[in-house]
Design an enzyme around this catalytic site. Structure first.
Site, PDB file in Angstrom:
ATOM      1  N   ARG A  18      14.063  29.615   1.114  1.00  0.00           N
ATOM      2  CA  ARG A  18      14.151  29.454  -0.339  1.00  0.00           C
ATOM      3  C   ARG A  18      14.411  28.017  -0.786  1.00  0.00           C
ATOM      4  O   ARG A  18      14.274  27.693  -1.963  1.00  0.00           O
ATOM      5  CB  ARG A  18      15.230  30.391  -0.903  1.00  0.00           C
ATOM      6  CG  ARG A  18      14.748  31.828  -0.977  1.00  0.00           C
ATOM      7  CD  ARG A  18      15.591  32.596  -1.974  1.00  0.00           C
ATOM      8  NE  ARG A  18      16.825  33.079  -1.361  1.00  0.00           N
ATOM      9  CZ  ARG A  18      17.947  33.288  -2.045  1.00  0.00           C
ATOM     10  NH1 ARG A  18      18.009  32.996  -3.333  1.00  0.00           N
ATOM     11  NH2 ARG A  18      19.020  33.744  -1.428  1.00  0.00           N
ATOM     12  N   LYS A  25      17.954  23.677   6.146  1.00  0.00           N
ATOM     13  CA  LYS A  25      18.807  23.876   4.970  1.00  0.00           C
ATOM     14  C   LYS A  25      20.138  23.146   5.076  1.00  0.00           C
ATOM     15  O   LYS A  25      20.590  22.503   4.119  1.00  0.00           O
ATOM     16  CB  LYS A  25      19.052  25.369   4.753  1.00  0.00           C
ATOM     17  CG  LYS A  25      20.026  25.612   3.629  1.00  0.00           C
ATOM     18  CD  LYS A  25      20.041  27.034   3.115  1.00  0.00           C
ATOM     19  CE  LYS A  25      20.545  28.045   4.088  1.00  0.00           C
ATOM     20  NZ  LYS A  25      20.680  29.374   3.457  1.00  0.00           N
ATOM     21  N   ARG A 318      25.669  -2.445  -2.267  1.00  0.00           N
ATOM     22  CA  ARG A 318      25.068  -1.697  -1.157  1.00  0.00           C
ATOM     23  C   ARG A 318      25.913  -1.818   0.105  1.00  0.00           C
ATOM     24  O   ARG A 318      26.852  -2.609   0.161  1.00  0.00           O
ATOM     25  CB  ARG A 318      23.626  -2.171  -0.963  1.00  0.00           C
ATOM     26  CG  ARG A 318      22.741  -1.796  -2.163  1.00  0.00           C
ATOM     27  CD  ARG A 318      21.399  -2.469  -2.090  1.00  0.00           C
ATOM     28  NE  ARG A 318      20.736  -2.190  -0.832  1.00  0.00           N
ATOM     29  CZ  ARG A 318      19.718  -2.896  -0.360  1.00  0.00           C
ATOM     30  NH1 ARG A 318      19.259  -3.927  -1.043  1.00  0.00           N
ATOM     31  NH2 ARG A 318      19.168  -2.582   0.785  1.00  0.00           N
TER      32      ARG A 318
END
Ligand code: UD1
Ligand code: CA
Length: 448
Positions: A18, A25, A318
């Site tokens: 999904r 995931k 940064r």
């Protein structure tokens, strides 16, 4: 009684269909940290003997993310029980308890898992302690079926549940602490004769009960046990994480002008009396000292900001940058791998890449430290108290000595001695009366 030694199995082999993603995931991030990273952070304080993540073959990024902890492979996703079984080989010389957690459930609290271990150690010694929750809508979850004595009888998956079972509000979070002396024997007894055709980990409870062992439930708030299955849920989890971090930052003495527009990473550290303006984002690895002001629209990652410094508005800092105490980083300044010394100032529109800038140096508007020649990156050094005139370019590697001046508009290609003036631009030429003559000539041309 000796401490119960435990190992954790983190289930992460699921495809996460999904998410519609090329990433596994559990590699999606909340607060700059991967989902599985959050789970590992929660396990860290427990003093576990071992942690094994169950992943599918090819999930190399997850393997790297969990290192130095090991992984076990589950070639086919045949269910949560099968997934735990896949870690058996990796834990074959381990006899302690097994804690099962999910890699996609990032907010489970260490204290909750600790409560589960405590329940395991209680005199009635339950074989399995299951972490339960009471979601507003429990549909979809496995339900915890309690016996007359309030202990856990079995878990029924939503798809397999009858109408009466579906009215049970107490749901399975998926987290379990299992007696290590019986876990593999119980796993061997699982089958897949159920609605999903999977080997359910949840069936361990019924098998333990058949052996005359007790099983118990420990409850935790549903918010702690939210799983991430889609991008929408990822965004909801991120929002929850940010809300908690904003609250904590303010409770610890930071002023957030517009809390809802400030975004933290899991490891952002903030001193006292820090003021953070609207629309500020912190990436991983930021440490901010006391009495720092971060003005609106800044993006800061991998940086240390010293006490009393001011940053922004519109600054980008940064990784591997250090802003010294009391230093000023103004608008449209980018720092990368750069150390700005104590009390140094870079106030307007500059790129300062890979530079070491001494205390109280003044970097004029539009200065650029060119750290990249197309092949290699090199560093430049600007000494303490040096003054870099506006619109100067320092072609690295160069050193500007302490107290030296660089004239505005210079392109510096070799070292400048301390206390010297370097001028590296064409000399100005003045032609008196030139403009008057020029205009007269243009006018006469026009009449023709
Ligand atoms: C599971 C529980 C359910 C519980 C719910 C909570 C079972 C049978 N059901 O259901 O009772 O309410 O979690 O969210 O355990 N995984 C693998 N390999 C597999 C299958 C799953 O590693 O073969 C991993 C997934 O990556 C995920 C976790 O296990 O991290 C849970 O799997 P999922 O399929 O989401 O379980 P549910 O069906 O939601
Ligand atoms: Ca799930």
């Amino acid at each position: 009684m000796p401490e119960l030694k435990a190992a954790a199995i983190v289930l992460a082999a699921g495809k996460g269909t999904r998410m519609k993603s090329n990433l596994p995931k559990v590699m999606h991030r909340i607060g700059g940290r991967t989902l599985i990273g959050h789970v590992l952070d929660c396990l860290a304080p427990l003093g576990l003997a071992r942690i094994v993540a169950v992943i599918a073959p090819g999930m190399d990024s997850v393997e790297k993310e969990v290192a130095p902890h090991g992984v076990a492979f589950q070639a086919e996703q045949l269910g949560t029980g099968h997934a735990v079984g896949s870690a058996r080989e990796a834990l074959k010389d381990f006899g302690g308890d097994i804690l099962v957690v999910y890699g996609d459930t990032p907010f489970v609290a260490s204290a909750t898992l600790q409560r589960m271990f405590e329940r395991r150690k209680a005199p009635d010694s339950p074989a399995i302690v299951v972490l339960g929750m009471r979601p507003a809508d429990p549909s979809g979850y496995g339900r915890l079926v309690l016996g007359a004595d309030g202990t856990l009888d079995r878990i029924v998956e939503h798809k397999d549940a009858n109408e009466a079972e579906r009215t049970i509000g107490l749901a399975n979070s998926g987290v379990m602490a299992i007696d290590g002396s019986v876990v593999w024997r119980l796993i061997d007894r699982l089958d897949n004769k159920n609605a999903k055709g999977e080997f359910y980990l949840t069936d361990l409870v019924a098998h333990a009960r058949k052996d005359g062992r007790r099983c118990a439930v420990v409850e935790a708030p549903h918010e702690e046990l939210l799983g991430v299955n889609s991008r929408t849920e990822l965004a909801a989890a991120e929002a929850m994480f940010q809300a908690r971090r904003r609250f904590a930052a303010m409770e610890n003495g930071a002023t957030l002008t517009d809390p809802a527009s400030v975004f933290f990473a899991t490891d952002t550290r903030i001193g006292r009396d820090v003021v953070i303006g609207p629309n500020v984002q912190f990436g991983p690895g930021v440490e901010i000292g006391d009495e720092v002001e971060i003005r609106a629209f800044c993006h800061i990652e991998g940086a240390t900001i010293g006490n009393g410094a001011t940053v922004g508005p519109f600054a980008r800092i940064r990784p591997r940058s250090i802003v010294g105490a009391g230093a000023h980083v103004g608008n449209f300044i980018e720092l990368k791998g750069t150390e700005l010394g104590v009390g140094a100032k870079a106030n307007h529109v500059s790129y300062l890449g890979d530079a070491t800038i001494g205390a109280k140096a003044n970097i004029g508007a539009g200065t650029i430290v060119c750290n990249y020649d197309g092949l290699n990156k090199t560093r430049s050094i600007i000494g303490a108290g040096a003054f870099i005139g506006s619109d100067s370019v320092l072609v690295s590697p160069v050193t500007v000595g302490e107290g030296a001046y660089v004239a505005a508009g210079s392109v510096i290609t070799h070292d400048v001695p301390s206390d010297a003036l370097a001028v590296a631009r064409a000399q100005q030429v003045d032609k008196p009366g030139w403009a008057t003559k020029f205009r007269a000539k243009q006018k006469s041309k026009k009449k023709d």
